[in-house]
Scaffold this motif. Structure first.
Motif, PDB file in Angstrom:
ATOM      1  N   PRO A   1     -76.252 -14.252 -11.251  1.00  8.25           N
ATOM      2  CA  PRO A   1     -77.249 -15.062 -11.966  1.00  8.25           C
ATOM      3  C   PRO A   1     -76.725 -16.443 -12.365  1.00  8.25           C
ATOM      4  CG  PRO A   1     -77.188 -12.853 -12.868  1.00  8.25           C
ATOM      5  CD  PRO A   1     -76.052 -12.954 -11.901  1.00  8.25           C
ATOM      6  N   PHE A   2     -75.461 -16.514 -12.794  1.00  7.32           N
ATOM      7  CA  PHE A   2     -74.897 -17.802 -13.202  1.00  7.32           C
ATOM      8  C   PHE A   2     -74.767 -18.755 -12.017  1.00  7.32           C
ATOM      9  CE2 PHE A   2     -73.319 -14.717 -16.294  1.00  7.32           C
ATOM     10  CZ  PHE A   2     -73.733 -15.315 -17.476  1.00  7.32           C
TER      11      PHE A   2
ATOM     12  N   GLY B   1     -80.086 -10.734  -7.102  1.00  8.09           N
ATOM     13  CA  GLY B   1     -78.717 -10.522  -6.647  1.00  8.09           C
ATOM     14  C   GLY B   1     -78.411  -9.091  -6.293  1.00  8.09           C
ATOM     15  N   TRP B   2     -78.759  -8.173  -7.182  1.00  6.93           N
ATOM     16  CA  TRP B   2     -78.351  -6.791  -6.918  1.00  6.93           C
ATOM     17  C   TRP B   2     -79.302  -6.060  -5.990  1.00  6.93           C
ATOM     18  CZ3 TRP B   2     -80.790  -2.234  -8.307  1.00  6.93           C
ATOM     19  CH2 TRP B   2     -81.788  -2.311  -9.255  1.00  6.93           C
ATOM     20  N   THR B   3     -80.439  -6.667  -5.664  1.00 14.53           N
ATOM     21  CA  THR B   3     -81.331  -6.051  -4.675  1.00 14.53           C
ATOM     22  C   THR B   3     -81.259  -6.752  -3.323  1.00 14.53           C
ATOM     23  OG1 THR B   3     -83.191  -7.413  -5.411  1.00 14.53           O
ATOM     24  CG2 THR B   3     -82.951  -5.230  -6.415  1.00 14.53           C
TER      25      THR B   3
ATOM     26  N   VAL C   1     -68.395  -7.300 -10.490  1.00 13.74           N
ATOM     27  CA  VAL C   1     -68.201  -8.747 -10.656  1.00 13.74           C
ATOM     28  C   VAL C   1     -69.271  -9.568  -9.936  1.00 13.74           C
ATOM     29  CG1 VAL C   1     -66.622 -10.664 -10.176  1.00 13.74           C
ATOM     30  CG2 VAL C   1     -65.761  -8.581 -11.236  1.00 13.74           C
ATOM     31  N   PRO C   2     -69.562  -9.322  -8.646  1.00  9.79           N
ATOM     32  CA  PRO C   2     -70.621 -10.121  -8.020  1.00  9.79           C
ATOM     33  C   PRO C   2     -71.988  -9.937  -8.686  1.00  9.79           C
ATOM     34  CG  PRO C   2     -69.373  -8.971  -6.346  1.00  9.79           C
ATOM     35  CD  PRO C   2     -68.926  -8.441  -7.678  1.00  9.79           C
TER      36      PRO C   2
ATOM     37  N   ALA D   1     -73.143 -17.526  -3.231  1.00 10.07           N
ATOM     38  CA  ALA D   1     -72.916 -16.183  -3.774  1.00 10.07           C
ATOM     39  C   ALA D   1     -73.219 -15.121  -2.721  1.00 10.07           C
ATOM     40  CB  ALA D   1     -73.768 -15.967  -5.024  1.00 10.07           C
ATOM     41  N   ASP D   2     -74.297 -15.314  -1.957  1.00 13.64           N
ATOM     42  CA  ASP D   2     -74.611 -14.384  -0.872  1.00 13.64           C
ATOM     43  C   ASP D   2     -73.490 -14.358   0.167  1.00 13.64           C
ATOM     44  OD1 ASP D   2     -77.042 -13.546  -1.910  1.00 13.64           O
ATOM     45  OD2 ASP D   2     -78.178 -15.104  -0.850  1.00 13.64           O
TER      46      ASP D   2
END
Length: 141
Positions: free
Chosen positions: A68-69, A14-16, A62-63, A79-80
């Motif tokens: 992960p959830f 997510g964060w990458t 927050v994102p 989510a993306d």
């Protein structure tokens, strides 16, 4: 245990992701241009500045924490999409600050943003502008 391992991998994913990196870049650009705008216009309001920083930190944290959830539930692409929408919103704020500072920008687009800003101001009643700040607690450089 597999779920926790998948969540750890999702957190890293997510964060990458490209969307999240774009969001991070736009948030920092917006912060830089916002403070540059306040300095160049000789207007600074610590309350507005703190609210802006808080908003930007929330938009980044927050994102990153929820990804992960959402990914474990099988909705990583959703989510993306949400992160891409947040990046688009930040891009609009960057453009608004860019235009307000008088930096070079295509004239037709400048008129479009100005018209939309006026429409919003009429609809909502108030919007962040470069007009004089009416409160005595507002600080000036």
């Amino acid at each position: 245990m597999d779920v926790l391992q998948h969540m750890a991998q999702s957190f890293d994913k997510g964060w990458t992701s490209h969307y999240y990196m774009l969001l991070v870049g736009l948030v920092f650009a917006d912060l830089f241009l916002g403070f540059s705008r306040a300095i160049s216009l000789k207007k600074f309001n610590s309350t507005i500045g703190l609210a802006g920083i808080t908003k930007h930190v929330t938009v980044l944290v927050v994102p990153m924490l929820l990804y992960p959830f959402v990914d474990v539930m099988g909705y990583g692409s959703v989510a993306d999409g949400i992160i891409a929408f947040l990046a688009l919103s930040e891009g609009g704020s960057v453009l608004e600050n860019w235009i307000a500072m008088g930096l070079p920008f295509k004239e037709e687009w400048r008129r479009f943003f100005d018209e939309k800003k006026l429409e919003q101001k009429e609809r909502v009643g108030t919007v962040h502008t470069d007009e004089e700040l009416p409160h005595e607690n507002d600080k000036r450089l």
